[in-house]
Scaffold this motif. Structure first.
Motif, PDB file in Angstrom:
ATOM      1  N   PRO A  49       0.832  -1.106  -0.044  1.00 30.12           N
ATOM      2  CA  PRO A  49      -0.103  -0.014   0.195  1.00 30.12           C
ATOM      3  C   PRO A  49       0.737   1.467   0.046  1.00 30.12           C
ATOM      4  O   PRO A  49       0.408   2.310  -0.708  1.00 30.12           O
ATOM      5  CB  PRO A  49      -0.862  -0.216   1.442  1.00 30.12           C
ATOM      6  N   LEU A  52       2.156   1.846  -3.377  1.00 32.95           N
ATOM      7  CA  LEU A  52       1.197   2.338  -4.410  1.00 32.95           C
ATOM      8  C   LEU A  52       0.875   3.697  -4.007  1.00 32.95           C
ATOM      9  O   LEU A  52       0.670   4.756  -4.917  1.00 32.95           O
ATOM     10  CB  LEU A  52      -0.221   1.472  -4.190  1.00 32.95           C
ATOM     11  N   LEU A  81      -5.548  -2.470  -1.977  1.00 28.79           N
ATOM     12  CA  LEU A  81      -4.937  -1.668  -3.014  1.00 28.79           C
ATOM     13  C   LEU A  81      -6.308  -0.875  -3.856  1.00 28.79           C
ATOM     14  O   LEU A  81      -5.891   0.405  -4.234  1.00 28.79           O
ATOM     15  CB  LEU A  81      -4.059  -2.356  -3.845  1.00 28.79           C
TER      16      LEU A  81
END
Length: 148
Positions: A49, A52, A81
């Motif tokens: 996470p 991202l 995600l």
């Protein structure tokens, strides 16, 4: 969850600029798959996470969608995600070789491509394909947007 490749793409989700991740570990192993090198679950790099989030910040204002090519076999990790992408105001898409998108993922997806790769039927650009690209908000099939 590992990803094998990361790209900015324009063609995979019509009308969107997508940050696309090819997720490692696909259990389907479709003959002729263009991503066979990603089949080992440990291939590539860790997609966290935090990673991202950093990419979404880096591309803020440039992206409209985040695309995951696979990952439904790691549903809890993929769900997190997808939620991050949606919280950033982005659309989301899943390319899956399954015939249906898992129900728990549907609320977090804008688009989905379903159906295993079958060389003899071709991809989304082929009129006789078994694959379906769907706008999950409306249920509309958007395969026509891939035809030349």
């Amino acid at each position: 969850m590992n990803y094998f490749s990361e790209q900015i793409v324009w063609q995979e989700v019509p009308g969107e600029v997508s940050l696309a991740f090819t997720i490692s570990g696909c259990p389907l192993a479709c003959p002729g798959c263009h991503s066979a090198a990603s089949w080992p679950a440990t291939a590539g790099q860790l997609l966290t996470p935090e990673y991202l989030s950093s990419r979404l910040q880096q591309y803020q204002g440039l992206l409209t969608c985040v695309l995951f090519m696979g990952g439904e076999w790691l549903m809890d990790e993929l769900l997190l995600l997808l939620q991050l992408a949606r919280a950033a105001g982005l659309k989301t898409c899943l390319y899956t070789g399954l015939e249906e998108v898992p129900e728990s993922l549907k609320p977090w997806l804008t688009y989905a491509k379903t159906g295993p790769w079958r060389r003899e039927l071709g991809g989304l650009e082929a009129p006789g394909t078994n694959q379906v690209f769907t706008d999950l908000r409306t249920g509309a099939c958007l395969n026509h947007q891939f035809h030349q």
